[in-house]
Design a protein around this motif. Structure first.
Motif, mmCIF file in Angstrom:
data_model
loop_
_atom_site.group_PDB
_atom_site.id
_atom_site.type_symbol
_atom_site.label_atom_id
_atom_site.label_comp_id
_atom_site.label_asym_id
_atom_site.label_seq_id
_atom_site.Cartn_x
_atom_site.Cartn_y
_atom_site.Cartn_z
ATOM 1 N N THR A 85 -1.904 -3.481 2.700
ATOM 2 C CA THR A 85 -1.482 -1.845 2.148
ATOM 3 C C THR A 85 0.202 -1.809 2.039
ATOM 4 N N TYR A 113 -8.245 7.847 1.136
ATOM 5 C CA TYR A 113 -8.675 8.381 2.521
ATOM 6 C C TYR A 113 -9.376 9.902 1.706
ATOM 7 N N ASP A 134 -5.188 4.472 12.468
ATOM 8 C CA ASP A 134 -3.659 4.433 11.887
ATOM 9 C C ASP A 134 -3.311 5.152 12.243
ATOM 10 N N ASP A 153 0.280 5.999 11.752
ATOM 11 C CA ASP A 153 1.363 7.057 11.191
ATOM 12 C C ASP A 153 0.250 7.810 9.464
ATOM 13 N N MET A 154 -0.677 6.980 9.153
ATOM 14 C CA MET A 154 -1.264 7.641 8.339
ATOM 15 C C MET A 154 -1.700 9.148 9.005
ATOM 16 N N VAL A 157 -5.486 11.092 1.472
ATOM 17 C CA VAL A 157 -3.921 10.515 1.692
ATOM 18 C C VAL A 157 -4.865 8.871 0.514
ATOM 19 N N VAL A 186 -3.665 5.344 -0.206
ATOM 20 C CA VAL A 186 -3.109 4.081 -0.134
ATOM 21 C C VAL A 186 -3.103 2.737 -0.871
#
Length: 294
Positions: free
Chosen positions: A146, A166, A197, A199-200, A262, A264
């Protein structure tokens, strides 16, 4: 190094693959002392340590480069077997792939490669930083990783694949219980999330709610997060749209923040090794990704 001893390189490869001198000896059908002697001869020729003795035995930087060289030679030999009409060997190709790709589109790329079988795939799950490290040091031929990527001189080639999307989902019962008034900050501070994740998820909450504070959450790998937590009604979380589209369609899951996603970016990093196996592998992975990713 002049006049590489490829029989010794095969022993070095076996030690790295098996993780010990003893297991390498069993795999090769030779004595452990013969393994030690061939590794020692290689190290004497290189003037450098190639294997860090331990449990497991691991290669040094030069040792890993020699193993990668040996594996590339085996791939090229297999390619020559095809051209010469000889019995085709089954070379091993190692790859590193992120968990979300393995759970969604990546397995769909395997059918043309493995039926009939033309190579032995060794695929490991790896986070982006580890995957990039493995491909740059030559431990794997290629990786799906990613994030943004740039082509580096004398490095693996980088090919954009598309975006993994996502969405934030939960079961309807979970949503009714915790998010009856909508996906709002007050609910996020109480409802348990599952995070693959951090941060996500942090970025998503800031994107949707401008929230940067703490929130209750479990941290689990994607497989457990989806099957046990989200589909099990224990938490909400960000999951790949491809993984949950059917469940959204039949309302086993609901989108907690419709219109908020989201995306990625994924890239294929692979060494430019021109053999039928590696060429077909790269072409099939890129084509499959572009068929299923955004």
């Amino acid at each position: 190094m002049d006049n590489l001893d490829y029989r010794a390189l095969a022993v070095l490869d076996a030690v790295v693959s098996q993780g010990s001198f003893e297991k390498a000896a069993l795999a090769l059908g030779i004595s452990q002392s013969a393994v030690s002697q061939r590794i020692k001869a290689l190290e004497d020729a290189a003037g450098r340590l190639l294997i860090v003795r331990g449990q497991p035995a691991v290669p040094t930087g030069l040792g890993q480069r020699l193993v990668s060289h040996h594996r590339n030679v085996k791939l090229m030999e297999a390619s020559l077997d095809i051209d010469l009409g000889n019995q085709i060997s089954m070379p091993e190709i190692a790859l590193a792939v992120d968990a979300a790709s393995l759970a969604t589109w990546f397995p769909l790329s395997l059918q043309p490669l493995l039926s009939p079988p033309r190579c032995q795939l060794n695929v490991q799950v790896a986070a982006p930083e580890l995957a990039l490290h493995l491909v740059r040091e030559g431990s794997v031929f290629g990786c799906v990783a990613t994030g943004a990527a740039e082509q580096q001189a004398n490095g693996p080639q980088v090919t954009p694949l598309g975006n993994m999307r996502y969405v934030c989902v939960a079961t309807r019962a979970f949503a009714n219980h915790w998010f009856g008034d909508g996906f709002i900050t007050d609910a996020v501070q109480l409802a348990p999330a599952v995070v693959c994740d951090r941060d996500m998820m942090n970025g998503f909450l800031h994107q949707v709610l401008e929230w940067r504070g703490a929130y209750p959450h479990h941290t689990l790998p994607l497989s457990a997060a989806s099957t046990e937590c989200v589909f099990g009604g224990l938490a909400y979380g960000l999951l790949p749209l491809q993984q949950v589209s059917a469940a959204l369609a039949d309302e086993r899951l609901v989108d907690l923040a419709p219109g908020q996603v989201v995306d990625v970016p994924l890239h294929w990093h692979a060494w430019n090794l021109d053999t039928p196996f590696t060429r077909a592998l790269s072409e099939q992975i890129v084509a499959t990704a572009r068929r299923y990713l955004l």
